[in-house]
Enzyme design. Structure first.
Site, PDB file in Angstrom:
ATOM      1  N   SER A 128     -24.761 -24.476 -15.885  1.00  0.00           N
ATOM      2  CA  SER A 128     -25.931 -25.099 -16.497  1.00  0.00           C
ATOM      3  C   SER A 128     -27.226 -24.332 -16.244  1.00  0.00           C
ATOM      4  CB  SER A 128     -26.090 -26.541 -15.987  1.00  0.00           C
ATOM      5  OG  SER A 128     -26.457 -26.547 -14.620  1.00  0.00           O
ATOM      6  N   LYS A 183     -31.445 -28.069 -11.032  1.00  0.00           N
ATOM      7  CA  LYS A 183     -32.034 -27.893 -12.367  1.00  0.00           C
ATOM      8  C   LYS A 183     -33.451 -27.351 -12.187  1.00  0.00           C
ATOM      9  CE  LYS A 183     -28.503 -30.033 -14.317  1.00  0.00           C
ATOM     10  NZ  LYS A 183     -27.494 -29.301 -15.103  1.00  0.00           N
ATOM     11  N   SER A 286     -26.039 -28.034 -20.671  1.00  0.00           N
ATOM     12  CA  SER A 286     -26.541 -28.604 -19.417  1.00  0.00           C
ATOM     13  C   SER A 286     -26.696 -30.106 -19.550  1.00  0.00           C
ATOM     14  CB  SER A 286     -27.898 -27.978 -19.067  1.00  0.00           C
ATOM     15  OG  SER A 286     -28.485 -28.645 -17.961  1.00  0.00           O
TER      16      SER A 286
END
Length: 321
Positions: A128, A183, A286
């Site tokens: 991701s 992230k 993602s």
């Protein structure tokens, strides 16, 4: 005590075995905390009880030997067999079950403190964050950058920096806090984040991007469009796939979901106080805040800043900022 130590190690092996086989989720912070407490108890018992008891036994043995030798000397016997020093050393020797408990306490305690308050290693499990982070990258996370938090309960006790747009952040997944996610921070409290037709806009201002050609994603074995994106002062690279739809498929229900509006073009969200909007750099591959919502401040683990190892590509080692 040997049986107790054996039983504790058996429980540890069962726990780690089940974790490895995905029979249950492990909590490494809690495990380290419990190991620290248990080994501390044995370490204190060794210092306060077992070691003094062994010393008393060794002194008693030496006193008995001295008394025996004195008695034999009075009888005219000068040469006495037996090596009391060897027996004394055996009495003072730490038994195996203390070697594997009290003996490990300093090491486990140092690891626990370093991991809890300074730096924690993580392994990138998915794609991701490609192209910034690849599957197999071993990264370090700064645990104090966003404030000092108590281990296990993750309660912040000292403030430090607040997350900024562009930071690569590790946090506990809001839908299952036993799982850690990584992230990029896209929106901070009060921001209106829009991702429409694969273009990112923050507070009505398009985020600057520059096309960089194509990127071959080895994990997916396909080419993607590569872009340079600038969030605040942070410049990084992102991926898009031409054939991927711009809209979010099957977004979950989540706290403050009424702050988001979904359409065929994508999603627009108003970030609530004390929360953050995060996205993966591999935008079309993602699962991030577009799907499961905002990251609460109490879920933050730390700021990722360094790739310290990739066994398949040593050239990856270094800062990725």
């Amino acid at each position: 005590m040997g049986l107790l130590t054996g039983a504790l190690y058996a429980c540890l092996i069962v726990y780690l075995g089940g974790w490895y086989l995905d029979a249950w989720h492990g909590n490494f912070s809690l495990l380290l905390f419990l190991l620290t407490v248990v080994t501390l108890a044995f370490w204190l018992a060794e210092r306060l009880y077992f070691l003094p008891a062994r010393r008393r036994a060794a002194e008693a043995l030496q006193a008995q030997d001295a008394e025996r030798r004195a008695e034999l000397a009075r009888q005219g016997i000068e040469r006495v067999d037996g090596n009391v020093q060897e027996a004394r050393e055996k009495l003072l020797m730490q038994p195996w079950w203390l070697d594997w408990t009290a003996g490990l306490f300093p090491v486990i305690c140092i690891v626990f403190l370093l991991r809890s308050f300074l730096f924690e290693p993580f392994k990138i499990p998915s794609g991701s964050m490609v192209p910034t982070l690849l599957v197999g990258d071993l990264i370090l996370v700064n645990k104090y950058h966003y404030g000092v938090r108590l281990p296990v309960i993750n309660k912040k006790i000292i403030d430090n920096h607040v997350p900024q747009r562009g930071d690569v952040m590790v946090f506990r997944y809001p839908k299952d806090t036993r799982v850690d996610y990584i992230k990029r921070v896209v929106g901070v409290p009060g921001d209106e984040v829009a991702y429409l037709n694969k273009r990112l806009t923050i507070n009505g201002q398009p985020v600057p991007t520059q096309p960089l050609g194509e990127f071959y994603n080895e994990d997916r074995r396909r080419y993607a469009q590569l872009f340079s994106e600038k969030l605040g002062t942070m410049e990084h690279r992102i991926l898009n796939y031409k054939d991927a739809p711009p809209f979010v498929i099957a977004a979950d229900d989540f706290p403050h979901s009424d702050n988001c509006r979904y359409s065929a073009e994508g999603v627009t969200c108003k970030v609530p106080a004390g929360h953050y909007f995060t996205m993966g750099d591999n935008r079309d591959d993602s699962q991030d805040s577009r799907f499961w919502g905002f990251v609460p401040d109490e879920n933050i683990v730390g700021k990722a800043f360094l790739i310290w190892m990739n066994l398949g590509n040593l050239g990856r080692i270094g800062s990725f900022q």
